[in-house]
Design a protein around this motif. Sequence first.
Motif, short mmCIF file in Angstrom:
data_model
loop_
_atom_site.label_atom_id
_atom_site.label_comp_id
_atom_site.label_asym_id
_atom_site.label_seq_id
_atom_site.Cartn_x
_atom_site.Cartn_y
_atom_site.Cartn_z
N HIS A 40 0.62 -1.23 0.18
CA HIS A 40 -0.16 -0.08 -0.15
C HIS A 40 0.91 1.23 0.14
O HIS A 40 0.59 2.15 0.51
CB HIS A 40 -1.04 0.01 1.03
CG HIS A 40 -1.84 -1.21 1.12
ND1 HIS A 40 -2.74 -1.52 -0.02
CD2 HIS A 40 -1.95 -2.40 2.09
CE1 HIS A 40 -3.33 -2.76 0.54
NE2 HIS A 40 -2.96 -3.26 1.62
N ARG A 41 1.98 1.31 -0.60
CA ARG A 41 2.91 2.23 -0.87
C ARG A 41 3.13 2.72 -2.38
O ARG A 41 4.34 2.43 -2.73
CB ARG A 41 4.13 2.41 -0.14
CG ARG A 41 3.88 2.00 1.52
CD ARG A 41 3.84 3.46 2.00
NE ARG A 41 3.80 3.19 3.41
CZ ARG A 41 3.00 4.08 4.22
NH1 ARG A 41 2.41 5.07 3.68
NH2 ARG A 41 3.00 3.90 5.49
N PRO A 42 1.92 2.80 -3.29
CA PRO A 42 2.56 3.04 -4.68
C PRO A 42 3.61 3.93 -4.91
O PRO A 42 3.69 4.76 -4.34
CB PRO A 42 1.32 3.08 -5.36
CG PRO A 42 0.57 3.68 -4.32
CD PRO A 42 0.73 3.04 -2.64
N ILE A 43 4.37 3.67 -6.05
CA ILE A 43 5.57 4.44 -6.41
C ILE A 43 4.55 5.43 -7.37
O ILE A 43 4.17 4.83 -8.54
CB ILE A 43 6.61 3.76 -7.11
CG1 ILE A 43 7.40 2.90 -5.98
CG2 ILE A 43 7.60 4.88 -7.82
CD1 ILE A 43 8.26 2.03 -6.73
N ILE A 44 5.03 6.79 -7.17
CA ILE A 44 4.17 7.55 -8.11
C ILE A 44 4.90 7.80 -9.47
O ILE A 44 6.12 7.72 -9.54
CB ILE A 44 4.13 9.25 -7.31
CG1 ILE A 44 3.40 8.93 -5.94
CG2 ILE A 44 3.40 10.25 -8.35
CD1 ILE A 44 1.95 8.63 -6.02
N GLY A 45 4.16 7.69 -10.64
CA GLY A 45 4.74 7.83 -11.87
C GLY A 45 5.25 6.63 -12.42
O GLY A 45 6.05 6.57 -13.44
N ASP A 46 4.93 5.26 -11.61
CA ASP A 46 5.58 4.04 -12.21
C ASP A 46 5.21 3.75 -13.41
O ASP A 46 5.97 3.26 -14.36
CB ASP A 46 5.32 3.01 -11.35
CG ASP A 46 3.65 2.54 -11.10
OD1 ASP A 46 2.87 3.57 -11.47
OD2 ASP A 46 3.63 1.79 -10.58
N VAL A 47 3.88 3.94 -14.09
CA VAL A 47 3.50 3.75 -15.38
C VAL A 47 4.17 4.63 -16.47
O VAL A 47 4.54 4.39 -17.40
CB VAL A 47 2.06 3.80 -15.49
CG1 VAL A 47 1.57 3.57 -17.09
CG2 VAL A 47 1.45 2.72 -14.50
N GLU A 48 4.31 5.82 -16.24
CA GLU A 48 5.04 6.82 -17.01
C GLU A 48 6.35 6.46 -16.89
O GLU A 48 6.83 6.48 -18.36
CB GLU A 48 4.96 8.34 -16.20
CG GLU A 48 5.26 9.35 -17.13
CD GLU A 48 5.04 10.69 -16.53
OE1 GLU A 48 5.64 11.05 -15.37
OE2 GLU A 48 4.06 11.40 -16.92
N ILE A 49 7.23 6.07 -16.13
CA ILE A 49 8.60 5.55 -16.07
C ILE A 49 8.53 4.59 -17.07
O ILE A 49 9.64 4.38 -18.07
CB ILE A 49 9.11 5.56 -14.85
CG1 ILE A 49 9.34 6.83 -14.20
CG2 ILE A 49 10.38 4.87 -15.03
CD1 ILE A 49 9.55 6.70 -12.81
N LEU A 120 3.19 13.99 -14.89
CA LEU A 120 3.05 13.65 -13.53
C LEU A 120 4.39 14.05 -12.91
O LEU A 120 4.41 14.66 -11.90
CB LEU A 120 2.64 12.01 -13.68
CG LEU A 120 2.33 11.84 -12.13
CD1 LEU A 120 1.45 12.64 -11.47
CD2 LEU A 120 2.20 10.07 -12.01
N LEU A 121 5.66 13.45 -13.45
CA LEU A 121 6.98 13.67 -12.63
C LEU A 121 7.47 14.82 -13.11
O LEU A 121 8.38 15.47 -12.49
CB LEU A 121 7.58 12.70 -12.82
CG LEU A 121 7.19 11.20 -12.39
CD1 LEU A 121 8.05 10.23 -12.61
CD2 LEU A 121 6.84 11.29 -10.80
N GLY A 122 7.34 15.64 -14.24
CA GLY A 122 7.95 16.80 -14.63
C GLY A 122 9.28 16.70 -14.84
O GLY A 122 10.16 17.69 -15.02
N TYR A 123 9.85 15.58 -15.50
CA TYR A 123 10.91 15.25 -15.85
C TYR A 123 11.01 15.85 -17.48
O TYR A 123 10.13 15.75 -18.04
CB TYR A 123 11.72 14.26 -15.55
CG TYR A 123 10.94 12.76 -16.07
CD1 TYR A 123 11.09 12.43 -17.37
CD2 TYR A 123 9.93 12.23 -15.21
CE1 TYR A 123 10.44 11.18 -18.06
CE2 TYR A 123 9.44 10.96 -15.64
CZ TYR A 123 9.61 10.66 -16.92
OH TYR A 123 8.85 9.50 -17.47
N LYS A 124 12.31 16.17 -17.80
CA LYS A 124 12.61 16.74 -19.25
C LYS A 124 12.42 15.43 -20.13
O LYS A 124 12.96 14.29 -19.98
CB LYS A 124 13.83 17.38 -19.29
CG LYS A 124 13.87 18.66 -18.42
CD LYS A 124 13.36 19.94 -18.96
CE LYS A 124 13.46 20.79 -18.19
NZ LYS A 124 12.64 21.88 -18.35
#
Length: 160
Positions: A40-49, A120-124
């Motif tokens: 119950h601690r999902p990693i935010i943006g895992d699908v995007e990565i 979501l994560l804002g990386y370039k």
Amino acid sequence: MALFDKIAKGFTIGISYIAYAVLVLMMIFTGAAAVARAFHRPIIGDVEIVQIGMAILVACSMAYTEYRNGHVEVGILVDRFPSKLQKILDIFSLCLTVIFCVIVAYAFYAKFDMQHTSVLLGYKFYPFKALLIIGFIAWALMAIQKIIVLLRMKEYKKFE
């Protein structure tokens, strides 16, 4: 010709190491994300990565697949043609591959923007776009190398 062969093959093998590294990192990251979600601690943006990783993996591995003759072929009809016609069709298909790779690489280059970021994560995105351009250029180089080999062949035989 030998210099071009060395450059194309070296470039392709170098790009394939990037694909290997991305694949390993994606496996580790996907496993970690699944375990984190179970606790119950999902990693935010895992699908995007993982989506970015897949794009890089595909672009960087296509040239190596061309180098190893690993693309799917359906020779039910073409294998029955005379060898000269088979050679012409192979050269034609490789020319189409070069055109496709150049168009895709140019499209990524034309849309190359240093400021575009992920939602979501804002990386370039520009380092990933650069890898995509390099991957498609490597694929085009391998196809050009195969065209040159086919044009120099006196007797046609399929790549093995």
